[in-house]
Design an enzyme around this catalytic site. Structure first.
Site, PDB file in Angstrom:
ATOM      1  N   GLU A  62       0.873  -1.170   0.000  1.00 52.64           N
ATOM      2  CA  GLU A  62       0.000   0.000   0.000  1.00 52.64           C
ATOM      3  C   GLU A  62       0.913   1.224   0.000  1.00 52.64           C
ATOM      4  O   GLU A  62       1.801   1.319   0.847  1.00 52.64           O
ATOM      5  CB  GLU A  62      -0.890   0.008   1.251  1.00 52.64           C
ATOM      6  CG  GLU A  62      -1.927   1.104   1.220  1.00 52.64           C
ATOM      7  CD  GLU A  62      -2.832   1.130   2.452  1.00 52.64           C
ATOM      8  OE1 GLU A  62      -3.646   2.057   2.540  1.00 52.64           O
ATOM      9  OE2 GLU A  62      -2.693   0.247   3.313  1.00 52.64           O
ATOM     10  N   ARG A 297       6.150 -13.070   9.488  1.00 54.45           N
ATOM     11  CA  ARG A 297       6.774 -11.790   9.144  1.00 54.45           C
ATOM     12  C   ARG A 297       8.137 -11.701   9.825  1.00 54.45           C
ATOM     13  O   ARG A 297       8.441 -12.464  10.747  1.00 54.45           O
ATOM     14  CB  ARG A 297       5.887 -10.615   9.570  1.00 54.45           C
ATOM     15  CG  ARG A 297       5.602 -10.565  11.057  1.00 54.45           C
ATOM     16  CD  ARG A 297       4.756  -9.352  11.411  1.00 54.45           C
ATOM     17  NE  ARG A 297       5.507  -8.132  11.198  1.00 54.45           N
ATOM     18  CZ  ARG A 297       4.932  -6.944  11.073  1.00 54.45           C
ATOM     19  NH1 ARG A 297       3.634  -6.810  11.116  1.00 54.45           N
ATOM     20  NH2 ARG A 297       5.672  -5.866  10.902  1.00 54.45           N
ATOM     21  N   LYS A 307       4.702   1.063  10.829  1.00 48.19           N
ATOM     22  CA  LYS A 307       4.697   2.320  10.059  1.00 48.19           C
ATOM     23  C   LYS A 307       4.384   3.501  10.974  1.00 48.19           C
ATOM     24  O   LYS A 307       4.951   4.580  10.820  1.00 48.19           O
ATOM     25  CB  LYS A 307       3.670   2.245   8.926  1.00 48.19           C
ATOM     26  CG  LYS A 307       4.174   1.487   7.702  1.00 48.19           C
ATOM     27  CD  LYS A 307       3.114   1.486   6.605  1.00 48.19           C
ATOM     28  CE  LYS A 307       3.575   0.668   5.404  1.00 48.19           C
ATOM     29  NZ  LYS A 307       2.539   0.473   4.408  1.00 48.19           N
TER      30      LYS A 307
END
Length: 595
Positions: A62, A297, A307
């Site tokens: 994204e 992850r 983020k």
């Protein structure tokens, strides 16, 4: 650097994803699929040629921030699998949220993928896509679900929906709008599309099972109303698909075979499968459809990859920006001096698994050292300089004489030639190379001891001068004649110490930024702790150093091993060859953090 597309596939350790790919190739799972036209085109799915790619993977960020080291692992994984199995990896921007995306991030992501050595071009075709290109198709797919009795418009308030959804111990309750007729749902959905309803007044939900033990299957929302301008489609739409609805459709339209994502999407897989299976039954997408596979992850010690937290570090000026060399962003790692090959090596070594685990930061540094050691030119630098004066230089060598010395550019690659520098009466040495009274095992400079000045002469220390505060201001030594490295007399005097130096006559003053880990604890912010209180106060020290003359020609981003000190890079933004030398420490020669 050669493009990763040109590399011979290396023998890589197997993992569960490679086993899945190999099984599908062996069974010919996707052999009959067609490829032609543009993804999202109705023609694309019915009038194509056989797909030239054996597998298709995708990297779907994204565009709402800068990529970090965890994304680097995902890029290496998806593009790497495509390379190794005669496939193609797509770069796709998941821009389904009109309010968060920025073109700056789009360009940054493209740059990061290319810098890592990968390309989305294959056989003369670009495989760069964005979710918003498929909004027309997604809308058609939503209407198809309504017509098939598999979706309905719900006008409960968000609070009513949340309560009626139930929880892990309680099944959901059907919405009073669930039994609307197909015609009613279609008309209402078109009113949503035409801007006749306010934000939040209604949503489109898939009709699955409100009693499902998986809460994600309790009639998930697939479209919401949002009167907001989109950076790609402008004001064409005021309804936008939810990510969980859009993503499987994007994969299907692009002929993705293996949709690889992180473990937090595992609970969404049943809906992914439900959606592509329903659209396949309706002939809207190619079959067999893509399948989703999850891996753990990357959790790296001494790093934050959220983020939100990375943005906080930038906005609160804890760091100088997204590309601060202490940041785990790809732009930060690049400016720190990490190489694409070192990140690929790191990704290969840590592998992929289904189980969450923590990878120690030193694993990343080891991959970097292993990559740089055979590549980086060597150089001498003095980071904490004090002057050493050779008291008998003028009488032995002549007043003002400078003796040329040289050393290999790389000790294991003679073809790279030699670097030249001058030995004279005054040299810069490391402050820590002198002691008035040596501790046990100290073989460097102290009164009466002889050492070799690397690539130069043997000298005998005769004393030192200290200022009023006791700080060392100068070291004095005497030259031992006829001991120059590389001459017949070099071995005439045996010494235990061998120290690096830079000549005062031709040494170059440089700014050196000594970077270390940004946090003092392995898992910053774990539990209820504030990660900002765990910042390492010594994560950056800026020193004025002296470096050998060969470094005045260093180009921005060029890497070196400063002998004894570690690996350094000419800063890609601030370093100006011949005018303003600026070097960043990438990593030491061995792990010394906290020692």
């Amino acid at each position: 650097m050669p493009s990763a597309t040109e590399k011979e596939p290396a023998a890589r350790p197997s993992n569960f994803l490679r086993q899945v790919v190999e099984r599908d190739l062996e069974q010919g799972t996707y052999r009959g699929r067609q490829w032609g036209g543009s993804p999202g085109d109705a023609a694309h799915h019915h009038h194509g040629q056989p797909d030239p790619a054996k597998i298709r993977t995708r990297f779907p960020p994204e565009p709402n921030g800068y990529l970090h080291v965890g994304h680097a692992k995902s890029i290496c994984l998806n593009f790497g699998l495509a390379l190794d199995y005669a496939g193609i990896c797509h770069l796709r921007f998941d821009d389904t949220n009109p309010e968060k995306e920025e073109i700056e991030y789009v360009e940054g992501i493209k740059d990061a993928v290319q810098w890592l050595g990968y390309t989305w071009d294959a056989a003369g075709t670009s495989h760069l896509y964005q979710a918003s290109d498929y909004f027309d198709f997604m809308y058609r797919a939503a209407e198809y679900l309504i017509e098939a009795g598999l979706a309905y418009v719900d006008e409960q308030t968000p609070e009513q929906m949340r309560v009626n959804r139930g929880d892990f111990g309680k099944p959901g309750v059907d919405s009073p709008y669930r039994s609307r007729s197909i015609e009613e749902n279609l008309a209402r959905f078109r009113e949503m599309r035409d801007g006749k309803l306010a934000d939040g007044a209604a949503v489109l939900r898939a009709k699955i099972d409100m009693a499902s033990p998986n809460i994600n299957m309790r009639d998930p929302t697939i479209y919401r109303i949002k009167h907001a301008e989109h950076h790609n489609t402008g004001n064409k739409w005021c309804i936008y698909p939810m990510y969980t609805f859009a993503h499987p459709i994007e994969d299907a339209l692009e002929n993705i075979t293996h949709s690889i994502c992180t473990l937090e999407f595992e609970d969404q897989r049943p809906f992914y499968d439900w959606l592509v299976d329903r659209l396949g039954e309706g002939g809207l997408i190619n079959t067999p459809p893509p399948r989703q596979y999850e891996f753990a992850r990357l959790n790296l010690t001494y790093v934050v990859t959220s983020k939100r937290k990375l943005k906080q570090l930038v906005e609160q000026k804890v760091v100088s920006g997204w590309d601060d060399p202490r940041m785990p962003t790809i732009v930060g790692l690049r400016r720190r001096g990490y190489t694409p090959e070192s990140l690929q090596l790191f990704a290969d070594r840590i592998g992929v698994s289904k189980a969450d685990s923590w990878i120690d930061y030193s694993t990343l540094e080891i991959a970097l050292r292993d990559d740089l050691d055979p590549k980086a030119a060597r150089a001498m630098a003095v980071l904490d300089p004090v002057k050493m004066v050779i008291t008998n230089w003028d009488e032995v060598m002549g007043t003002g004489h400078l003796e040329p010395c040289s050393a290999p550019v790389h000790p294991h690659d003679p073809a790279r030639g030699r670097r030249e520098f001058m030995f004279g009466r005054e040299l810069w040495i490391e402050r820590t190379d002198y002691e008035d009274t040596p501790p046990k095992g100290f073989f460097r400079l102290f009164p009466g001891n002889k050492v070799r000045m690397k690539y130069g002469y043997v000298v005998e220390c005769v004393g030192a001068t200290r200022g009023a505060s006791g700080a060392l201001t100068e070291v004095q030594a005497r030259l031992v004649p006829d001991t120059k490295s590389g001459t017949p007399g070099a071995d005439a005097v045996k010494v235990k110490g061998n120290i690096t130096w830079v000549g005062v006559a031709d040494g170059v003053k440089a700014e050196v930024r000594l970077y270390d880990r940004l946090f003092t604890v392995p898992q910053p912010g774990a539990g209820e702790r504030d990660f900002l209180e765990e910042i390492n106060p010594d994560s950056l020290k800026v020193v004025t150093a002296y470096v050998e003359p060969s470094l005045s020609r260093a180009k921005p981003d060029e890497k070196f091993q400063f002998e004894r000190h570690g690996y350094f890079v000419a800063d890609r933004k601030d370093h100006v060859p011949g005018e303003r030398p600026v070097f960043n420490r990438v990593t030491g020669l061995k792990d010394s953090f906290g020692k």
